[in-house]
Design an enzyme around this catalytic site. Structure first.
Site, mmCIF file in Angstrom:
data_model
loop_
_atom_site.group_PDB
_atom_site.id
_atom_site.type_symbol
_atom_site.label_atom_id
_atom_site.label_comp_id
_atom_site.label_asym_id
_atom_site.label_seq_id
_atom_site.Cartn_x
_atom_site.Cartn_y
_atom_site.Cartn_z
ATOM 1 N N SER A 93 0.837 -1.201 0.000
ATOM 2 C CA SER A 93 0.000 0.000 0.000
ATOM 3 C C SER A 93 0.871 1.251 0.000
ATOM 4 O O SER A 93 1.936 1.289 0.638
ATOM 5 C CB SER A 93 -0.904 0.018 1.236
ATOM 6 N N TYR A 100 -2.363 -1.318 10.016
ATOM 7 C CA TYR A 100 -2.423 -1.538 8.566
ATOM 8 C C TYR A 100 -1.119 -1.111 7.903
ATOM 9 O O TYR A 100 -0.531 -1.856 7.107
ATOM 10 C CB TYR A 100 -3.593 -0.766 7.974
#
Length: 260
Positions: free
Chosen positions: A153, A166
């Site tokens: 990401s 995350y």
């Protein structure tokens, strides 16, 4: 003459491609993109109904696909997925590690993240990716090679706050990609990471306000929404023979919001 006839190294026809988290969102778009390129997508999805719906959608369009309910954080489930794929097709050519926990996460200071939520995110986003790679690698070695594409990401390069679990998990995926590339390169297996920016899908998210989205768009070099289709090209390329000498790399696709 189509693209694969003019450039056979980019030919994905008949390739067996396992895509985790392919029952919705970006994963669903990957499955569709591979199917339209002639590959056979294996829809590895924890939500059985969603996975079968994507496979049915692809087959209704004349493509071959197989849905297998899979919890990537569970070693038994992962092994069953690989065994079912091999029983049906006798090989695994490409693994796209797309499944992760994100859309259900609420923004929090890291000091307020419950331990059970931290453990769940790490279990799926890091351990699940590890289990999938570990399960397919021996078969890719035996068949003479393969492609692993790990979805990280752009939150990592942003240092995005209030998603510490995350962001940490996706940074771990980059480290895993680099070390794994070193271990598997001599077996003809490439391992690369793609870092998507915030991408518009059909999945509802509580994580970004309209103001957050507007601010992000204004910072992009290409100031528009990112769609799943923006990610297809790089993933298909990394799955093809055209990328055979590229491994251990992290490629950001976020419209120029961040730079490595």
């Amino acid at each position: 003459m189509n693209a694969t006839e003019s450039n056979p190294r980019f030919d994905l026809r008949g390739k067996v491609v396992v895509i985790t988290g392919a029952g919705q969102g970006i994963g669903r778009a990957y499955a569709r993109g591979f199917a339209e390129s002639g590959a056979i997508p294996i829809i590895a999805e924890v939500n059985q109904e969603a996975g079968h719906a994507v496979a049915a959608e692809l087959m209704a369009s004349g493509h071959e696909a197989l849905a297998i309910q899979t919890d990537i954080s569970d070693v038994t489930s992962v092994q069953a997925l690989v065994e079912s794929t091999l029983e049906r097709y006798q090989r695994v050519d490409v693994l796209v590690n797309n499944a992760s926990i994100f859309s259900s996460i609420k923004m929090r200071q890291f000091t307020d993240i419950p331990l059970h939520e931290w453990n769940q995110v790490i279990s799926v986003n890091i351990t699940g990716t590890f289990l999938m790679c570990r399960a397919v690698a021996p078969y890719m070695k035996a068949q003479g090679g393969g492609r692993i594409v790990n979805i990280s990401s752009a939150a990592v390069t942003m240092g995005k706050p209030k998603y510490l679990h995350y962001t940490t998990s996706k940074a771990g995926v980059i480290g895993m990609t680099r070390a794994m590339a070193k271990e598997l390169g001599s077996s003809g297996i490439t391992v690369n990471a793609v870092l998507p920016g915030a991408t518009d899908t059909e999945i509802d998210r509580e994580t970004n306000t309209a103001g957050d989205k507007a601010a992000m768009l204004s910072m992009r070099a290409i100031p528009r929404d990112e769609t799943p289709e923006d990610l297809l090209g790089i993933v298909l390329f990394l799955a093809s023979d055209e990328s055979a000498f590229i491994t251990g790399q992290s490629i950001t696709v976020d419209g120029g919001l961040t730079f490595l």
